[in-house]
Design a protein around this motif. Structure first.
Motif, PDB file in Angstrom:
ATOM      1  N   HIS A 126     -10.721  -7.323  17.854  1.00 36.85           N
ATOM      2  CA  HIS A 126      -9.714  -7.145  18.903  1.00 36.85           C
ATOM      3  C   HIS A 126     -10.169  -7.786  20.208  1.00 36.85           C
ATOM      4  O   HIS A 126      -9.389  -7.901  21.140  1.00 36.85           O
ATOM      5  CB  HIS A 126      -9.466  -5.654  19.161  1.00 36.85           C
ATOM      6  CG  HIS A 126      -8.626  -5.011  18.098  1.00 36.85           C
ATOM      7  ND1 HIS A 126      -7.326  -5.381  17.873  1.00 36.85           N
ATOM      8  CD2 HIS A 126      -8.896  -4.045  17.192  1.00 36.85           C
ATOM      9  CE1 HIS A 126      -6.833  -4.649  16.876  1.00 36.85           C
ATOM     10  NE2 HIS A 126      -7.773  -3.835  16.441  1.00 36.85           N
TER      11      HIS A 126
ATOM     12  N   ASN B 194      -2.509  -3.616  16.358  1.00 37.40           N
ATOM     13  CA  ASN B 194      -2.833  -2.493  15.468  1.00 37.40           C
ATOM     14  C   ASN B 194      -1.767  -2.375  14.386  1.00 37.40           C
ATOM     15  O   ASN B 194      -0.583  -2.515  14.659  1.00 37.40           O
ATOM     16  CB  ASN B 194      -2.860  -1.163  16.249  1.00 37.40           C
ATOM     17  CG  ASN B 194      -4.018  -1.105  17.226  1.00 37.40           C
ATOM     18  OD1 ASN B 194      -3.845  -0.809  18.391  1.00 37.40           O
ATOM     19  ND2 ASN B 194      -5.202  -1.430  16.750  1.00 37.40           N
ATOM     20  N   GLY B 195      -2.215  -2.142  13.203  1.00 38.30           N
ATOM     21  CA  GLY B 195      -1.270  -1.925  12.100  1.00 38.30           C
ATOM     22  C   GLY B 195      -0.669  -3.203  11.547  1.00 38.30           C
ATOM     23  O   GLY B 195       0.227  -3.151  10.702  1.00 38.30           O
ATOM     24  N   ALA B 196      -1.154  -4.362  11.978  1.00 34.75           N
ATOM     25  CA  ALA B 196      -0.574  -5.636  11.536  1.00 34.75           C
ATOM     26  C   ALA B 196      -0.902  -5.939  10.077  1.00 34.75           C
ATOM     27  O   ALA B 196      -0.176  -6.678   9.413  1.00 34.75           O
ATOM     28  CB  ALA B 196      -1.078  -6.777  12.427  1.00 34.75           C
ATOM     29  N   GLY B 197      -2.004  -5.369   9.587  1.00 37.82           N
ATOM     30  CA  GLY B 197      -2.388  -5.628   8.195  1.00 37.82           C
ATOM     31  C   GLY B 197      -3.736  -6.311   8.067  1.00 37.82           C
ATOM     32  O   GLY B 197      -4.072  -6.841   7.009  1.00 37.82           O
ATOM     33  N   LYS B 198      -4.547  -6.291   9.115  1.00 34.58           N
ATOM     34  CA  LYS B 198      -5.844  -6.980   9.095  1.00 34.58           C
ATOM     35  C   LYS B 198      -6.815  -6.318   8.104  1.00 34.58           C
ATOM     36  O   LYS B 198      -7.417  -6.995   7.268  1.00 34.58           O
ATOM     37  CB  LYS B 198      -6.457  -6.996  10.517  1.00 34.58           C
ATOM     38  CG  LYS B 198      -5.559  -7.657  11.551  1.00 34.58           C
ATOM     39  CD  LYS B 198      -6.192  -7.740  12.918  1.00 34.58           C
ATOM     40  CE  LYS B 198      -6.481  -6.380  13.551  1.00 34.58           C
ATOM     41  NZ  LYS B 198      -5.247  -5.561  13.806  1.00 34.58           N
ATOM     42  N   SER B 199      -6.956  -4.996   8.225  1.00 35.09           N
ATOM     43  CA  SER B 199      -7.848  -4.304   7.282  1.00 35.09           C
ATOM     44  C   SER B 199      -7.299  -4.412   5.866  1.00 35.09           C
ATOM     45  O   SER B 199      -8.058  -4.575   4.904  1.00 35.09           O
ATOM     46  CB  SER B 199      -8.004  -2.830   7.664  1.00 35.09           C
ATOM     47  OG  SER B 199      -8.689  -2.724   8.896  1.00 35.09           O
ATOM     48  N   THR B 200      -5.985  -4.348   5.757  1.00 34.78           N
ATOM     49  CA  THR B 200      -5.363  -4.492   4.438  1.00 34.78           C
ATOM     50  C   THR B 200      -5.783  -5.813   3.802  1.00 34.78           C
ATOM     51  O   THR B 200      -6.155  -5.856   2.625  1.00 34.78           O
ATOM     52  CB  THR B 200      -3.825  -4.419   4.580  1.00 34.78           C
ATOM     53  OG1 THR B 200      -3.492  -3.174   5.168  1.00 34.78           O
ATOM     54  CG2 THR B 200      -3.135  -4.555   3.235  1.00 34.78           C
TER      55      THR B 200
ATOM     56  N   ILE C 200       2.825  -4.478   3.175  1.00 34.92           N
ATOM     57  CA  ILE C 200       2.050  -4.680   4.405  1.00 34.92           C
ATOM     58  C   ILE C 200       1.793  -6.173   4.626  1.00 34.92           C
ATOM     59  O   ILE C 200       1.935  -6.680   5.735  1.00 34.92           O
ATOM     60  CB  ILE C 200       0.698  -3.933   4.354  1.00 34.92           C
ATOM     61  CG1 ILE C 200       0.901  -2.450   4.004  1.00 34.92           C
ATOM     62  CG2 ILE C 200      -0.059  -4.089   5.675  1.00 34.92           C
ATOM     63  CD1 ILE C 200       1.662  -1.639   5.020  1.00 34.92           C
TER      64      ILE C 200
ATOM     65  N   GLN D 181     -14.568  -1.541   8.616  1.00 34.01           N
ATOM     66  CA  GLN D 181     -14.176  -1.052   9.951  1.00 34.01           C
ATOM     67  C   GLN D 181     -14.703   0.377  10.126  1.00 34.01           C
ATOM     68  O   GLN D 181     -15.194   0.727  11.188  1.00 34.01           O
ATOM     69  CB  GLN D 181     -12.649  -1.075  10.086  1.00 34.01           C
ATOM     70  CG  GLN D 181     -12.160  -0.647  11.463  1.00 34.01           C
ATOM     71  CD  GLN D 181     -10.643  -0.805  11.639  1.00 34.01           C
ATOM     72  OE1 GLN D 181      -9.935  -1.225  10.733  1.00 34.01           O
ATOM     73  NE2 GLN D 181     -10.163  -0.466  12.823  1.00 34.01           N
TER      74      GLN D 181
ATOM     75  N   VAL E 110       0.878  -1.172   0.000  1.00 31.67           N
ATOM     76  CA  VAL E 110       0.000   0.000   0.000  1.00 31.67           C
ATOM     77  C   VAL E 110       0.910   1.216   0.000  1.00 31.67           C
ATOM     78  O   VAL E 110       1.796   1.321   0.848  1.00 31.67           O
ATOM     79  CB  VAL E 110      -0.873   0.055   1.278  1.00 31.67           C
ATOM     80  CG1 VAL E 110      -1.902   1.165   1.146  1.00 31.67           C
ATOM     81  CG2 VAL E 110      -1.519  -1.269   1.548  1.00 31.67           C
TER      82      VAL E 110
ATOM     83  N   GLU F 210     -13.812  -5.647  12.330  1.00 28.45           N
ATOM     84  CA  GLU F 210     -14.133  -4.983  13.606  1.00 28.45           C
ATOM     85  C   GLU F 210     -15.582  -4.530  13.675  1.00 28.45           C
ATOM     86  O   GLU F 210     -15.878  -3.417  14.109  1.00 28.45           O
ATOM     87  CB  GLU F 210     -13.192  -3.796  13.852  1.00 28.45           C
ATOM     88  CG  GLU F 210     -11.751  -4.243  13.981  1.00 28.45           C
ATOM     89  CD  GLU F 210     -10.860  -3.210  14.649  1.00 28.45           C
ATOM     90  OE1 GLU F 210     -11.395  -2.386  15.427  1.00 28.45           O
ATOM     91  OE2 GLU F 210      -9.650  -3.230  14.400  1.00 28.45           O
TER      92      GLU F 210
ATOM     93  N   LYS G 177       4.480   0.568   0.304  1.00 30.54           N
ATOM     94  CA  LYS G 177       4.990  -0.104   1.506  1.00 30.54           C
ATOM     95  C   LYS G 177       4.411  -1.519   1.572  1.00 30.54           C
ATOM     96  O   LYS G 177       3.203  -1.707   1.413  1.00 30.54           O
ATOM     97  CB  LYS G 177       4.533   0.718   2.720  1.00 30.54           C
ATOM     98  CG  LYS G 177       5.075   0.253   4.049  1.00 30.54           C
ATOM     99  CD  LYS G 177       4.609   1.219   5.155  1.00 30.54           C
ATOM    100  CE  LYS G 177       4.557   0.506   6.490  1.00 30.54           C
ATOM    101  NZ  LYS G 177       3.732   1.226   7.463  1.00 30.54           N
TER     102      LYS G 177
HETATM  103  N1  LIG Z   1      -1.936   4.480   2.031  1.00 25.89           N
HETATM  104  C1  LIG Z   1      -1.042   3.973   2.875  1.00 25.89           C
HETATM  105  N2  LIG Z   1       0.257   4.275   2.735  1.00 25.89           N
HETATM  106  C2  LIG Z   1       1.187   3.763   3.585  1.00 25.89           C
HETATM  107  N3  LIG Z   1       0.888   2.932   4.604  1.00 25.89           N
HETATM  108  C3  LIG Z   1      -0.401   2.599   4.769  1.00 25.89           C
HETATM  109  C4  LIG Z   1      -1.429   3.086   3.932  1.00 25.89           C
HETATM  110  N4  LIG Z   1      -2.606   2.577   4.348  1.00 25.89           N
HETATM  111  C5  LIG Z   1      -2.319   1.805   5.405  1.00 25.89           C
HETATM  112  N5  LIG Z   1      -0.999   1.811   5.681  1.00 25.89           N
HETATM  113  C6  LIG Z   1      -0.293   1.108   6.760  1.00 25.89           C
HETATM  114  O1  LIG Z   1      -0.531  -0.260   6.632  1.00 25.89           O
HETATM  115  C7  LIG Z   1      -0.424  -0.862   7.913  1.00 25.89           C
HETATM  116  C8  LIG Z   1      -1.559  -1.851   8.098  1.00 25.89           C
HETATM  117  O2  LIG Z   1      -2.792  -1.162   8.214  1.00 25.89           O
HETATM  118  P1  LIG Z   1      -4.147  -1.916   8.505  1.00 25.89           P
HETATM  119  O3  LIG Z   1      -5.218  -0.902   8.445  1.00 25.89           O
HETATM  120  O4  LIG Z   1      -4.250  -3.085   7.600  1.00 25.89           O
HETATM  121  O5  LIG Z   1      -3.929  -2.407  10.001  1.00 25.89           O
HETATM  122  P2  LIG Z   1      -4.922  -3.182  10.951  1.00 25.89           P
HETATM  123  O6  LIG Z   1      -4.280  -4.465  11.281  1.00 25.89           O
HETATM  124  O7  LIG Z   1      -6.274  -3.233  10.371  1.00 25.89           O
HETATM  125  O8  LIG Z   1      -4.883  -2.245  12.231  1.00 25.89           O
HETATM  126  P3  LIG Z   1      -6.051  -1.849  13.282  1.00 25.89           P
HETATM  127  O9  LIG Z   1      -6.115  -2.930  14.257  1.00 25.89           O
HETATM  128  O10 LIG Z   1      -5.538  -0.606  13.911  1.00 25.89           O
HETATM  129  O11 LIG Z   1      -7.309  -1.632  12.505  1.00 25.89           O
HETATM  130  C9  LIG Z   1      -0.407   0.263   8.918  1.00 25.89           C
HETATM  131  O12 LIG Z   1       0.917   0.415   9.380  1.00 25.89           O
HETATM  132  C10 LIG Z   1      -0.825   1.455   8.113  1.00 25.89           C
HETATM  133  O13 LIG Z   1      -0.241   2.635   8.602  1.00 25.89           O
END
Ligand SMILES: Nc1ncnc2c1ncn2[C@@H]1O[C@H](COP(=O)(O)OP(=O)(O)OP(=O)(O)O)[C@@H](O)[C@H]1O
Ligand SMILES: [Mg+2]
Lengths: 251, 431
Positions: free
Chosen positions: A203, A36-42, A16, A85, A11, A171, A14
């Motif tokens: 979570h 948080n930030g592990a990549g779940k929403s990704t 993910i 989410q 993304v 979530e 970067k």
């Molecule tokens: N457009 C972007 N550019 C760069 N990094 C991004 C972008 N969008 C998301 N990220 C990064 O990707 C990583 C994963 O994000 P993601 O939303 O998948 O996390 P998550 O596991 O769902 O977290 P949470 O539990 O907080 O919802 C995060 O570090 C976020 O900052």
């Protein structure tokens, strides 16, 4: 139903997701937890084909078909639903109009005709009632001015009306009060049957008391690092990720 | 560089056609003399900086012939006529009143006259916005017809009056110049819907100037739908004076024409009055819409609101120039202006020039002008629910535009507005 192999995704340049594997069979409920930030929403966005989420390696198959070749709307037509989410507000489009257009779009994709206005109305009213949503809200613009919990409940009404094969719920439990959580859990359980599957990102293990998963995975740093049954969620609740030697997102 | 551009041929051509125009010879001659003195506004004229009229100086658009093919006229009429509104219908074809298709207002207290049938009224209507611009003079010199609608005090006109202007395919390189004059007496209430429609391929220049006067406590709803052919030049000027406790509601839709220019010039002549202008302009390749508004808050305690929404596809162009002037003693003025344009393609150009000149204290004024693209989050949300890209964009664009007609009082007019906008969006190549 869903088979993800060695999935790498970036993304904004970067990386993910870094080699994620996940198989969900018909009728199974999987839960994904993780820092948080592990990549779940990704992961959820990659499954649904969001623009800007680039798959650099690996494959995603859905009922034997390559998902990565399909547009988001085709994936929806195939029966995938994403509970967001952060549900998006759409001023000027009523919930009703939105739902009818969505349902009929999916029906067209499957070679079916439009649902009649009467049948549609009946369906939506029934689903709104099951999820304890005020029918007045159906007339309002999509999510505009809805509280956090109302938005999540609205996602569940959409899911119930669209009746997907695979629901990815990001979530959906966050921001819900205890009564709402029970109602939403009932909604999820209602969808459950032998040929439908659910992927729940959460979570809190509280949701898992009501919707009992077959598997619990931990996603950390772009990979599934641990898989277990529902007791894994209990362990996590007790000890935290650090306690299970799972690093937070170092990025 | 000269500010105004000459039309060298216009005077000779005028001499040749003037005998065929209905009356007003002296007035026409004077107006033509003034026009040839000044000429067509060039690109350096501030008010015209977004619409280049240079090409108009190279050709003379002389008045179009009266008649056209019946089948074509009928088709345009059926398209424009809102059949659910049982009120009167007034039809102009190529700039001339057409009795066959019209059914004139007959209600008590509603005085309607066709200008070419009534030289006295015609003469007077041409003086109403005397000398305000060179194009105004050109209109005055070549005008062929128009209408005057006079509503007696306290009359609440039952059904909206529909006025339909049709340009047939025989209008190639010709002009259609008309006038409108509307007066609502003290406490009167009326609605007017004016539709402009014309041949898809013909290059014609439609130019209409209207004057509207609202006396104390009157309430007018005035809608204008522009559905001209794709090679047309469409210009309207609407000058409105609003007296105390009166309300003027205007809704405007610009869909057709190659070049459109909409001038809405408004003044308050009494206190506690309100003016609401709203409009949508939708444009695609080779199209340019220019919206030009003025609101002169010359009196205290008045309220004005402007809400315009534009949607431009590849190659489309627009300009919004909105000026609000709050005079020194116009205390407690409330003026709100919003113009938003949605670009469906990077190759579209939207210009916005909001101007707020406030010389009074204790006023509430705001303006906002934005140019943006379809929100990617909203687009993905809709697509994740099964709408394909075109359907999702269409829904978002409709929603964006809907603000303009959401609070239209007349549901039939709102519905027609919605249909026109949706039709534009569905038209091949729209998205
Ligand atoms: N457009 C972007 N550019 C760069 N990094 C991004 C972008 N969008 C998301 N990220 C990064 O990707 C990583 C994963 O994000 P993601 O939303 O998948 O996390 P998550 O596991 O769902 O977290 P949470 O539990 O907080 O919802 C995060 O570090 C976020 O900052
Ligand atoms: Mg997340």
């Amino acid at each position: 139903m869903l088979k993800i192999e060695n999935l790498h995704a970036t993304v904004g340049g970067k990386e993910i997701l870094k080699g994620l594997n996940l198989t969900i069979n018909d009728g199974e409920i999987h839960a994904i937890m993780g820092p948080n930030g592990a990549g779940k929403s990704t992961l959820s966005y990659v499954i649904c084909g969001r623009e800007g989420y680039e798959v650099t390696a690996g494959s995603v198959f859905f009922n034997g078909r390559d998902l990565l070749d399909m547009s988001p709307d085709e994936r929806a037509g195939e029966g995938i639903f994403l509970g967001f989410q952060y549900p998006v507000e759409i001023p000027g489009v009523s919930n009703m109009n939105f739902l009818r257009t969505a349902l009929n779009s999916q029906r067209h994709y499957r070679g079916q005709n439009d649902m009649t206005a009467v049948d549609f109305l009946k369906l939506v009213r029934a689903k709104a009632k099951e999820l304890d949503m005020d029918p007045e809200m159906l007339k309002r613009p999509v999510n505009v001015g809805f509280s956090g919990g109302e938005k999540k409940r609205n996602e569940m009404v959409q899911m119930a009306v669209l009746d997907p094969c695979l629901a990815v719920l990001d979530e959906t439990d966050s921001g819900l009060d205890i009564d709402a959580l029970k109602i939403v859990a009932k909604g999820i359980n209602r969808l459950r049957n032998a040929d439908k599957s659910i992927l729940m990102i959460t979570h809190y293990q509280r949701l898992l008391d009501y919707v009992v998963p077959d598997f619990v995975h931990v996603l950390a740093d772009g990979k599934i690092v641990k898989t277990g049954d529902r007791t894994l969620a209990l362990q996590l609740e007790e000890k935290g990720y650090a306690g299970l030697d799972i690093a937070g997102n170092a990025a | 560089m000269k500010l105004y551009l000459d039309n060298p041929q216009i005077e000779t051509d005028f001499e040749a056609v003037k005998a065929s125009l209905p009356g007003l010879a002296d007035l026409r001659r004077q107006a033509m003399a003034r026009f040839t003195q000044s000429g067509i506004p060039g690109p350096k004229v501030e008010e015209w900086k977004y619409t280049n009229l240079g090409f108009l100086a190279r050709e003379n658009y002389l008045p179009a012939g009266k008649s056209g093919r019946q089948a074509e006229i009928r088709q345009f009429f059926d398209q424009a006529h809102i059949k659910d509104i049982p009120g009167p219908v007034v039809v102009f074809i190529n700039g001339y009143f057409n009795a066959d298709l019209s059914s004139l207002p007959e209600e008590d207290g509603v005085d309607f006259s066709v200008l070419s049938h009534n030289p006295g009224n015609f003469h007077q209507s041409l003086q109403a916005s005397e000398g305000s611009s060179s194009l105004n003079d050109l209109n005055r010199a070549l005008v062929t017809d128009g209408y005057r609608l006079d509503i007696a005090p306290d009359v609440d006109v039952e059904h909206a009056v529909q006025i339909i202007h049709i340009a047939t395919s025989g209008t190639e390189m010709a002009s259609l110049r008309t006038r409108g004059q509307v007066k609502l007496g003290r406490g009167a209430k009326a609605a007017i819907i004016e539709t402009f429609i014309g041949a898809e391929e013909a290059r014609y220049w439609f130019h209409m100037i209207s004057d509207m006067v609202l006396e104390s406590g009157a309430c007018a709803s005035f809608g204008q739908f522009q559905l001209q052919g794709r090679n047309a030049i469409h210009m309207t000027e609407l000058h409105t004076e609003v007296s105390d406790h009166a309300t003027f509601n205007h809704v405007n839709l610009q869909l057709g024409a190659e070049i459109s220019r909409t001038e809405l010039i408004n003044s308050f002549t009494g206190e506690y009055a309100s003016i609401n202008l709203s409009g949508a302009y939708l444009g695609r390749a080779r199209q340019s819409h220019d919206i030009f508004t003025r609101i002169n808050h010359d009196r205290p305690n008045c309220k004005s609101r402007q809400l315009f929404r534009g949607v431009l596809d590849k190659g489309g162009k627009s300009a919004f120039q909105g000026k609000v002037v709050v005079a020194r003693d116009a205390r407690k003025t409330n003026a709100d202006q919003s113009d938003k344009t949605l670009l469906l393609d990077r190759g579209a150009v939207a210009n916005a020039k909001p101007e707020l000149l406030i010389y009074a204290d204790d006023v509430k004024c705001s303006h906002g002008a934005t140019v943006g693209e379809v929100d990617p989050d909203q687009l993905f949300y809709l697509r994740s629910r099964g709408l394909d890209e075109d359907a999702a964009k269409g829904l978002l664009v409709e929603a964006f535009v809907s603000e303009v007609f959401d609070d239209l009082e007349n549901e039939r007019v709102a519905e027609k507005f919605r249909q026109y906008a949706a039709g534009w969006l569905r038209k091949e190549g729209a998205l």
